[in-house]
Design an enzyme around this catalytic site. Structure first.
Site, mmCIF file in Angstrom:
data_model
loop_
_atom_site.group_PDB
_atom_site.id
_atom_site.type_symbol
_atom_site.label_atom_id
_atom_site.label_comp_id
_atom_site.label_asym_id
_atom_site.label_seq_id
_atom_site.Cartn_x
_atom_site.Cartn_y
_atom_site.Cartn_z
ATOM 1 C CD GLU A 180 10.651 18.250 -105.872
ATOM 2 O OE1 GLU A 180 11.385 18.696 -106.756
ATOM 3 O OE2 GLU A 180 11.084 17.742 -104.819
ATOM 4 C CG ASP B 124 13.735 16.695 -104.088
ATOM 5 O OD1 ASP B 124 13.022 16.202 -103.191
ATOM 6 O OD2 ASP B 124 14.002 16.099 -105.151
ATOM 7 C CG ASP C 278 17.873 20.122 -105.310
ATOM 8 O OD1 ASP C 278 16.777 20.696 -105.445
ATOM 9 O OD2 ASP C 278 18.114 19.031 -105.857
ATOM 10 C CD GLU D 100 15.899 21.707 -111.542
ATOM 11 O OE1 GLU D 100 15.181 21.656 -112.546
ATOM 12 O OE2 GLU D 100 17.023 22.240 -111.534
ATOM 13 C CE1 TYR E 163 16.995 15.631 -102.697
ATOM 14 C CE2 TYR E 163 18.927 17.044 -102.583
ATOM 15 C CZ TYR E 163 17.784 16.622 -103.240
ATOM 16 O OH TYR E 163 17.440 17.189 -104.448
ATOM 17 N NE ARG F 285 18.895 15.027 -107.969
ATOM 18 C CZ ARG F 285 17.657 14.587 -107.783
ATOM 19 N NH1 ARG F 285 16.995 14.950 -106.690
ATOM 20 N NH2 ARG F 285 17.074 13.801 -108.659
ATOM 21 C CG HIS G 248 21.755 18.881 -98.974
ATOM 22 N ND1 HIS G 248 20.719 19.549 -98.394
ATOM 23 C CD2 HIS G 248 21.761 19.224 -100.280
ATOM 24 C CE1 HIS G 248 20.105 20.284 -99.316
ATOM 25 N NE2 HIS G 248 20.722 20.111 -100.467
#
Length: 846
Positions: free
Chosen positions: A79, A152, A154, A156, A369, A371, A416
Site C-alpha cells: 500500500e 495490510d 486485515d 481493509e 501489525y 490493528r 493477528h
C-alpha cells in the site's frame, strides 16, 4: 516501460438493467432527491487521517500494450511507498516492489452507489488520480512472472487486494496473497513461503461494513439536514459513540452532589512512631456520616474512648503484569501517558510497522501489525523474550513458564498477534537516535509493555490492623514492596475514575505502619480529624476511556477506533477540553433525533450484534446478502415512519423562550439554522424577526450603541458581532438593513496603489490579512503585517513581518526581497547588578 507502449481507452459502461424486487424483499428504489442531497464522503488516508475522495465520473478502462514481454522477476504490491522500501530490502533482486498508495477504488462521491434491488451490489469506481497508479501496476504485472499482493493483513487490506487483483488479472493471472504480520527478514520470508488466495469472505465482510455505513449515511444524513441544519450527518457506529458521550453528559448534568464525612485518627503505641487509621465500622456496620453535626457527634464521643489493637493480619499480595498491547489498549495507554490522540497513535504505529531507517541496518520494521484485538504472541517471540529477561534482569525475574493471558472479549477476531517489538534486542535506548521523539515514546510503550508481560509478578507484604474503641472500629492498612517484578520495567496508567487495576486488585494504600505492634496494645489518641467530602459525578470520557468503553461493548473493531473518536470531534458533535470529551449543542441535538426516532438502529445492542454478524460473514456462517437484507428491511421501515413524522421532529427541536418579539409581540423560539442555533419569531412567515445566539446557545449581549448615525435613516448605529467579527448595523433593523464594517486601521501605513488606509481584515477561512480600505475599488492586499520601516536597500515605504523556524523573526521588503533582522531593544533586558557584581553562566546553567 516507454510511454509510447501505454494506451488509454475511455469507455462508458452501459447502465445495468434493474431486476424486479422479489415479493419477500420490501426494498424501496433509490430516489433522485436523496442522491442529489447526499453528503460528500470521506475515506481513510494511509496514515490514519481522513481525506475527501472523488471518484471519476465515468467507468475508466485502462489498457496497456499487449506486446509487453514477460521478464523473470516477480511483482509484490503493497500500500505505501515506505513499506515498499522496507520489503524490497529483504526480497532481493528477483522481486520488484510497488505501492498502490492505499485504495484504488471507492463508491461514487455523488450518489448512493449501491444497487439495493439486486443483492446490494456496490458500484465501485476508480478514485480520481489513481489512473496512473493502475496503469503502472497493470504494466508491471504484464512484465513479471508472478504477482504477490501484500496489502495490510486485515479486512481493509483484503478489499484493496481484491480491487487490485480485479484490475491486473487480465495482465497476469498468477496472483497470490501474502500477509506480513511483521516486516522483518524472517517475517517476510515466512509470508512469501506460504502464499494464499484472496479471501472472499474477508472481502465480503469489509464490503458489508462499507455498504451498511453508506446506506445509513446517505439515508439518514439528508433527513438530519432538513430538521437540524445542512451538513449534519449520521454514522452507524460513530452515532453510538456520540450516544455514549451524550448519555454521560446527561448523567453529569443530572447529578446531585451529596455531602459525606470521613473520620481519621492519629494514634501512637508506646515507643513507636505515630500512624493513621480511619473509622471503618460503628457497631459492626458502615457509618452514614452525611453532615457536620453527625461527624462532630461521633468525634466528641470517640475522644472519650480507649484505643486497643484488636487484630493484626499480614498477607502476601501479588500484582500480575498486563498483557501485551492490543489496538485498543495501545490507544488508551498512549493517550494516558503521552497525550497522543488515537489518530496520532495509529499514524506513528504505522510508521514503526512499515519500517524506520536504522543506520547501517537500513529500513527495519520495529513492531508487529498494529490493528489487532488479540493478546496472543508467537512462541518464537516468547522464547527470545525469556532469554532476554534472563540475561538482562536475572533469573529471579523470569517465571518458570511463559505467562498466559485470557482473552476477555467473547467476539474477538484473533487474526493477528498482539502488538510487540519485532526484535526485543532493539531496546528503546539502543535505537533512540534513529527515531523522532513521538516514535520513541510510542516504541518505548510497546517495548516496555511486551517485556513486562513475561516477567514475574510484583510481590507486596500487606498488613491490616483493626483498632477497637468500644463500638468504633478503626482500620489501618499498609503495604511494603517485597519484590518489584514486572514493575521494574513498566506500570500501566489509569483513567480518572478507575478504582481497580486490570487484575482486580484494590488501590494500594501508602500508610506507614511502625514495626513491633501487637494485639491488645493500648494506643494513645494524638489527633482526631473529621474530613468533609462531596460525591462526584461520573467522569467525562477521555478519548482513551471512550475507546475502552467501545471495546468492552463490542462496538467497532481495531481498525475503526481512531476513526470513530476523531469523527465525532471533526463533525463538532463533541469537543475536547482538558483532554475530556464534552458533547456540544449540535451533538446533543443530533443524538436527540437519532436516539428518539432511530432507536432500533442507533443503539448499543444492535450495533454490537451487527459487528458479530460481520464477523460471521468473515467466518462463512452468514451470507453477505442475508445480513444486508435483514438490516435493510427493518431500516427501510424505520426510515419511512420517521419521514412521515418530519414536522413532529422539527417541532421537537424547537425550544420555547420567555422572550417576546419586539415587532409583533409573539413568543420567540430557538431553532436550528445553517450557522447553528438562532432565535426566531413564532409568527413566521408573517414575521421574519430573528436574533443570533451565542455559541453556547445563550442570547448574545445587547448591541453596543454608538454616536454614529445611519446614512440612510438617521437612526443610531450599533456594534454587532457577525461571522467575520464586529461590524456596525442600523438599530432600526430589520426595517433598515444598513451595515458598515468596523475598520482595524494599521497606523502610519498607506496603500501604495491609491493612498488609502491599510486595514486588517479576516478572510472567510479565519485567517487575517491586510488590505486597502477602499476595497473593492482597490484590490491591494498583504498576508503579512506591514511595518512602517523603509527598506534600506531600495527605499520602499514599508516592509512586512515574517517568521520561519530557520530564520526566526525578520522583516522582508516586498519590492526587492531584501531581508532585515528585527531590532530588539536590549535596554529592557539589562540586569540590575550590585556594584562590583558580575554574572557568568557555566555550561550546565546555560
Amino acid at each position: 516501460m516507454p510511454e509510447k507502449n501505454i494506451k488509454k481507452k475511455k469507455t462508458v459502461s452501459p447502465k445495468p438493467v434493474k431486476a424486479k424486487a422479489k415479493a419477500e424483499e420490501p426494498i424501496a428504489a433509490e430516489s433522485k432527491a436523496t442522491e442529489s442531497k447526499a453528503p460528500a464522503k470521506y475515506s481513510k488516508g494511509k496514515r490514519g487521517g481522513f481525506k475527501k475522495t472523488k471518484t471519476v465520473k465515468d467507468h475508466i478502462e485502462i489498457e496497456i500494450d499487449k506486446n509487453i514481454k514477460r521478464g523473470s522477476k516477480s511483482l509484490v504490491i503493497v500500500e505505501s511507498p515506505s513499506k515498499a522500501k522496507t520489503i524490497n530490502k529483504y526480497l532481493g533482486s528477483n522481486f520488484v516492489v510497488e505501492a498502490s498508495i492505499g485504495h484504488i477504488k471507492n463508491l461514487p462521491s455523488t450518489k448512493l452507489g449501491i444497487d439495493v434491488e439486486n443483492g446490494f451490489m456496490p458500484e465501485y469506481r476508480i478514485i480520481d488520480g489513481k489512473q496512473d497508479v493502475i496503469r503502472r501496476l497493470k504494466t508491471m504485472a504484464a512484465s513479471t512472472q508472478e504477482v504477490f499482493i501484500a496489502t495490510d493483513p486485515d479486512r481493509e487490506g483484503e478489499a484493496i487486494a481484491w480491487h487490485i487483483a480485479g484490475e491486473i488479472d487480465k495482465n497476469n493471472p498468477k496472483i497470490s496473497r501474502v500477509l506480513f504480520n511483521e516486516i522483518t527478514k524472517s517475517g517476510v520470508a515466512e509470508a512469501m513461503a506460504h502464499p494464499l488466495k484472496i479471501d472472499d469472505k474477508l472481502v465480503k465482510a469489509q464490503q458489508a461494513r462499507r455498504v451498511l455505513d453508506r446506506i445509513v449515511g446517505y439515508k439518514v444524513s439528508p433527513f438530519l439536514w432538513t430538521v437540524i441544519r445542512r451538513g449534519t450527518s449520521a454514522g452507524r457506529v460513530q452515532s453510538v459513540a456520540l450516544q455514549l458521550v451524550c448519555k454521560r453528559e446527561a448523567e453529569i448534568e443530572a447529578f446531585i452532589t451529596q455531602e459525606y464525612w470521613s473520620i481519621h485518627s492519629k494514634l501512637q503505641a508506646r515507643d513507636s512512631d505515630p500512624f493513621k487509621a480511619s473509622l471503618h465500622f460503628v457497631d459492626g456496620k458502615k457509618p452514614v456520616i452525611d453532615r457536620d453535626e453527625v461527624a462532630r457527634g461521633y468525634v466528641e464521643d470517640i475522644r472519650k474512648k480507649e484505643f486497643v489493637i484488636k487484630d493484626i493480619r499480614k498477607r502476601e499480595t501479588k500484582r500480575n503484569a498486563s498483557a501485551p498491547f492490543t489496538t485498543s489498549s495501545l490507544q488508551q495507554e498512549a493517550s494516558r501517558k503521552n497525550s497522543f490522540s488515537p489518530k496520532m497513535t495509529m499514524m506513528i504505529a504505522q510508521q514503526l510497522y512499515e519500517g524506520v531507517e536504522l543506520g547501517e541496518e537500513g529500513l527495519t520494521g520495529l513492531i508487529t501489525y498494529m490493528r489487532t484485538d488479540s493478546t496472543r504472541v508467537a512462541d518464537s517471540a516468547i522464547a527470545s523474550l525469556r532469554e532476554f529477561i534472563y540475561t538482562t534482569f536475572g533469573k529471579e525475574f523470569l517465571p518458570t513458564g511463559p505467562n498466559e493471558f485470557k482473552n476477555k472479549k467473547a467476539n474477538m477476531q484473533d487474526a493477528h498477534e498482539a502488538i510487540r517489538p519485532t526484535n526485543v534486542a532493539y531496546t528503546p535506548k539502543l535505537i533512540a537516535k534513529y527515531l523522532t521523539p513521538q516514535q520513541l515514546k510510542l516504541y518505548e510503550l510497546v517495548w516496555n509493555r511486551f517485556v513486562a508481560s513475561q516477567m514475574m509478578p510484583a510481590v507486596m507484604d500487606q498488613t491490616t490492623i483493626d483498632i477497637a474503641a468500644d463500638e468504633y472500629l478503626f482500620r489501618a492498612t499498609g503495604s511494603i514492596m517485597k519484590f518489584r517484578g514486572f514493575l521494574q520495567v513498566y506500570e500501566e496508567g489509569r483513567d480518572e475514575g478507575d478504582k481497580k487495576d486490570d487484575n482486580g486488585d484494590d488501590d494500594e494504600v501508602n500508610a506507614l505502619l511502625p514495626p513491633g505492634l501487637k494485639v491488645n496494645d493500648k494506643l494513645k489518641l494524638i489527633e482526631l480529624l473529621p474530613e468533609q467530602h462531596f460525591t462526584k459525578p461520573p467522569a467525562r470520557f477521555t478519548e482513551s476511556s471512550l475507546i475502552k468503553e467501545l471495546d468492552t461493548l463490542g462496538i467497532g473493531r481495531p481498525s475503526t477506533y481512531a476513526m470513530i473518536v476523531s469523527t465525532i470531534v471533526d463533525r463538532e458533535y463533541a469537543e475536547i477540553k482538558e483532554r475530556k470529551l464534552f458533547a456540544t449543542e449540535l451533538g446533543k441535538s443530533v443524538n436527540h433525533i437519532l436516539s428518539n426516532y432511530f432507536s432500533e438502529l442507533f443503539n448499543i445492542k444492535f450495533t454490537a450484534e451487527m459487528e458479530e454478524e460481520l464477523d460471521k460473514i468473515e467466518e462463512g456462517e452468514l451470507s453477505y446478502k442475508k445480513v444486508l437484507d435483514d438490516f435493510y428491511r427493518a431500516f427501510a421501515k424505520n426510515m419511512k415512519e420517521v419521514e412521515s413524522k418530519k414536522a413532529e421532529v422539527k417541532e421537537s427541536m424547537q425550544e420555547k423562550t420567555d422572550e417576546v418579539c419586539e415587532l409583533c409581540s409573539k413568543p420567540m423560539i430557538i431553532k436550528w439554522g445553517r450557522y447553528g442555533k438562532f432565535m426566531a419569531c413564532s409568527g413566521y412567515p408573517d414575521c421574519k424577526n430573528i436574533k443570533k445566539l451565542a455559541k453556547d446557545g445563550e442570547a448574545p449581549p445587547e448591541p453596543e450603541m454608538t454616536d454614529e448615525k445611519c446614512p440612510k435613516c438617521e437612526s443610531p448605529m450599533v456594534i454587532k458581532i457577525g461571522k467575520f467579527g464586529k461590524f456596525m448595523a442600523c438599530s432600526n433593523y430589520p426595517t433598515c438593513k444598513t451595515t458598515k464594517p468596523i475598520l482595524d486601521i494599521v497606523p502610519d501605513i498607506i496603500c501604495p496603489k491609491d493612498g488609502g488606509q491599510i486595514v486588517r481584515r479576516k478572510s472567510r477561512f479565519g485567517k487575517f490579512f491586510y488590505g486597502c480600505a477602499n476595497y473593492p475599488n482597490c484590490d491591494f492586499i498583504l498576508w503579512n503585517e506591514p511595518v512602517n520601516e523603509r527598506c534600506p536597500h531600495c527605499d520602499a515605504a514599508y516592509m512586512v513581518k515574517k517568521i520561519t523556524k530557520r530564520k526566526g523573526d525578520y522583516l522582508l521588503c516586498m519590492t526587492c526581497n531584501h531581508e532585515e533582522p528585527i531590532k530588539v531593544d536590549t535596554s529592557a533586558l539589562k540586569m540590575d547588578l550590585a556594584a562590583g557584581e558580575s554574572v557568568s553562566f557555566s555550561d550546565d546553567e546555560s
